[in-house]
Write a protein that holds these residues in place. Structure first.
Motif, PDB file in Angstrom:
ATOM      1  N   ILE A   1       2.900  -7.371  12.516  1.00 59.40           N
ATOM      2  CA  ILE A   1       2.204  -6.243  11.883  1.00 59.40           C
ATOM      3  C   ILE A   1       0.908  -6.679  11.188  1.00 59.40           C
ATOM      4  O   ILE A   1       0.728  -7.851  10.858  1.00 59.40           O
ATOM      5  CB  ILE A   1       3.116  -5.529  10.846  1.00 59.40           C
TER       6      ILE A   1
ATOM      7  N   LEU B   1       1.941  -4.131  15.836  1.00 61.89           N
ATOM      8  CA  LEU B   1       1.935  -2.828  15.154  1.00 61.89           C
ATOM      9  C   LEU B   1       0.826  -2.791  14.098  1.00 61.89           C
ATOM     10  O   LEU B   1       0.846  -3.555  13.134  1.00 61.89           O
ATOM     11  CB  LEU B   1       3.318  -2.611  14.527  1.00 61.89           C
TER      12      LEU B   1
ATOM     13  N   ASN C   1       1.933  -2.299   1.414  1.00 66.24           N
ATOM     14  CA  ASN C   1       2.653  -1.772   2.588  1.00 66.24           C
ATOM     15  C   ASN C   1       3.092  -2.912   3.501  1.00 66.24           C
ATOM     16  O   ASN C   1       4.189  -2.898   4.077  1.00 66.24           O
ATOM     17  CB  ASN C   1       1.769  -0.792   3.365  1.00 66.24           C
TER      18      ASN C   1
ATOM     19  N   ALA D   1       7.071  -3.974   4.430  1.00 69.38           N
ATOM     20  CA  ALA D   1       7.621  -4.068   5.797  1.00 69.38           C
ATOM     21  C   ALA D   1       8.207  -5.456   6.047  1.00 69.38           C
ATOM     22  O   ALA D   1       9.263  -5.589   6.679  1.00 69.38           O
ATOM     23  CB  ALA D   1       6.534  -3.739   6.820  1.00 69.38           C
TER      24      ALA D   1
ATOM     25  N   THR E   1       3.385 -11.326  10.354  1.00 73.96           N
ATOM     26  CA  THR E   1       2.119 -10.615  10.099  1.00 73.96           C
ATOM     27  C   THR E   1       0.966 -11.373  10.753  1.00 73.96           C
ATOM     28  O   THR E   1       1.083 -12.561  11.062  1.00 73.96           O
ATOM     29  CB  THR E   1       1.810 -10.518   8.588  1.00 73.96           C
TER      30      THR E   1
ATOM     31  N   GLY F   1       4.277   4.074  10.499  1.00 72.25           N
ATOM     32  CA  GLY F   1       4.380   2.691  10.983  1.00 72.25           C
ATOM     33  C   GLY F   1       5.575   1.952  10.414  1.00 72.25           C
ATOM     34  O   GLY F   1       6.239   1.196  11.111  1.00 72.25           O
ATOM     35  N   HIS F   2       5.869   2.180   9.151  1.00 69.37           N
ATOM     36  CA  HIS F   2       7.008   1.512   8.507  1.00 69.37           C
ATOM     37  C   HIS F   2       8.314   1.931   9.191  1.00 69.37           C
ATOM     38  O   HIS F   2       9.139   1.076   9.548  1.00 69.37           O
ATOM     39  CB  HIS F   2       7.048   1.852   7.015  1.00 69.37           C
TER      40      HIS F   2
ATOM     41  N   VAL G   1       1.328  -0.057   8.744  1.00 67.59           N
ATOM     42  CA  VAL G   1       2.734   0.189   8.401  1.00 67.59           C
ATOM     43  C   VAL G   1       2.802   1.120   7.191  1.00 67.59           C
ATOM     44  O   VAL G   1       3.371   0.790   6.158  1.00 67.59           O
ATOM     45  CB  VAL G   1       3.534  -1.121   8.170  1.00 67.59           C
TER      46      VAL G   1
ATOM     47  N   ASP H   1      -1.959  -4.723   8.203  1.00 67.63           N
ATOM     48  CA  ASP H   1      -2.304  -3.526   7.433  1.00 67.63           C
ATOM     49  C   ASP H   1      -3.324  -3.918   6.368  1.00 67.63           C
ATOM     50  O   ASP H   1      -3.247  -5.015   5.822  1.00 67.63           O
ATOM     51  CB  ASP H   1      -1.040  -2.925   6.781  1.00 67.63           C
TER      52      ASP H   1
ATOM     53  N   CYS I   1       8.518   0.500  12.641  1.00 68.69           N
ATOM     54  CA  CYS I   1       8.825  -0.926  12.581  1.00 68.69           C
ATOM     55  C   CYS I   1      10.350  -1.128  12.495  1.00 68.69           C
ATOM     56  O   CYS I   1      10.930  -1.943  13.220  1.00 68.69           O
ATOM     57  CB  CYS I   1       8.124  -1.530  11.367  1.00 68.69           C
TER      58      CYS I   1
END
Ligand code: NAD
Length: 363
Positions: A201, A178, A208, A212, A220, A185-186, A181, A203, A189
């Motif tokens: 994820i 993803l 952010n 998440a 991540t 996106g958040h 976020v 970002d 998720c």
């Protein structure tokens, strides 16, 4: 190039330049089409380098809204507005109210909403001058921030993709990369984790990212790697143009399905994804949840009804995938043809109805 030259032949109906010396407002409202209903689309507040950039953007975005509304089965046309300026520096009550008064002069041919650089609160301010605003806060009878509803629609689209590719709409144990976020996106998720998917994820905004991770316990990765991950689904929820000459051969997923607008840098990238055997969820179909949500405000907002309508994104995706297979074309082309076909058919009905009974109340 003059404005007439740009809009002729591409179905555009009207372009309105708005200027208010006192507040410094400089805005352009583009109505691409009201063939299917009033032109609804957000107001982008952006520091364009020049007027040329602003007109290109507003024309492109307003046409996109016609297609989005058509594919979502809404009785809406397509429009968009841009306010030229830096929202952090130039935004004021005076300016937003001056803008609202211009929207009011169009008598409902154009209905606005929030977009990049404008907020719920800005829509509440504009609403003091015009009825033709959606996406206001709940206190004003509005539907609030549409992002969670957009995310819910994206989830439906991802499930339709999963059914098409894996023969199973369930996302349990599916791997998802993803990108972004933020507001959509958040929320996405959260939905994905709830469905049992394994989400990674990335970002650029570390806050952010941290939020998440704290909320959902997801993994991540670094920005440069997110679209290259060997996963079932890549979900772009950041900026547009992510599928381009540079990235097109770097994907290692079976599905690309996310909220970002204008994901394909050029239409040919849609064909290329098809050649690569990657199922692409056309952006304006999968991310229509927010539009469906604000459209419901025109009837007196009912969250339940809006969410029910958003479930329809699943069916719309299936129709488009079917069309793409039947015609041997990419899903992005199928989505365009699906929208154009609906515009042709429904606008013909509306023309006949208008000739027989006079203009409809929604237009
Ligand atoms: P947002 O600004 O809240 O979130 C975008 C996120 O992407 C931010 O967290 C940002 O830091 C991150 N980001 C930016 N550049 C990045 C990069 N290069 N790599 C990784 N992350 C990056 O915006 P949003 O409202 O969540 O919208 C996301 C996308 O969905 C946009 O393209 C928007 O146009 C589209 N969209 C949003 C809605 C809606 O209801 N908000 C509706 C339709 C489409």
């Amino acid at each position: 190039m003059g404005v007439f030259e740009r809009i002729t032949g591409d179905g555009y109906e009207q372009v309105v330049y708005c200027s208010d010396d006192q507040s410094g407002l400089k805005a352009i409202i583009a109505i691409h089409s009201t063939a299917m209903g009033p032109a609804l689309g957000g107001t982008r507040f952006y520091p364009y380098d020049n007027e040329e950039e602003a007109i290109i953007d507003v024309l492109r975005l307003s046409k996109g809204m016609t297609y989005k509304a058509a594919a979502a089965g809404l009785d809406l046309g397509g429009g968009k507005a841009v306010i030229i300026g830096d929202p952090k520096r130039d935004k004021s009550e005076e300016l937003l109210r001056a803008y609202g008064r211009f929207v009011e002069t169009l008598g409902g041919r154009y209905i606005t909403a929030a977009d990049v650089g404008t907020t719920l609160e800005d829509m509440d301010t504009a609403r003091r001058e015009t009825r033709w605003v959606t996406g206001c806060s709940h206190t004003y009878g509005g539907s609030g921030d549409p992002s969670p509803v957009t995310a819910y629609g994206v989830l439906q689209g991802i499930k339709a993709c999963s059914l098409d590719v894996f023969g199973d709409a369930s996302l349990k144990n599916r791997t998802v990369a993803l990108q972004g976020v933020g507001k959509v996106g958040h929320a996405l998720c959260g939905y994905l984790v709830e469905e049992g998917a394994k989400v990674t994820i990335a970002d650029i905004d570390v806050d952010n990212l941290a939020r998440a991770v704290a909320d959902f316990g997801v993994e991540t990765t670094v920005l440069a790697d997110i679209h290259k991950m060997d996963v079932d689904i890549f979900a772009p929820c950041a900026l547009g143009g992510g599928i381009n000459d540079e990235t097109i051969n770097e994907f290692n997923c079976k599905i690309i399905a996310g909220a970002a607008n204008n994901q394909l840098a050029r239409p040919e990238h849609g064909d290329k994804l098809r050649d690569l055997g990657i199922l692409y969820a056309p952006d304006f179909v999968i991310n229509a949840g927010g539009l469906i949500n604000v459209e419901d405000e025109l009837r007196g907002y009912d969250r339940e009804r809006a969410m029910q309508k958003v479930l329809g994104i699943y069916k719309a995706m299936q129709l488009i995938f079917g069309l793409a297979k039947e015609r041997g074309i990419s899903t992005s082309q199928a989505a365009n043809e699906y929208a154009e076909d609906r515009i042709r058919k429904i606008s013909r009905i509306r023309l006949v109805r208008t000739a027989e009974y006079g203009p409809s109340s929604s237009n």
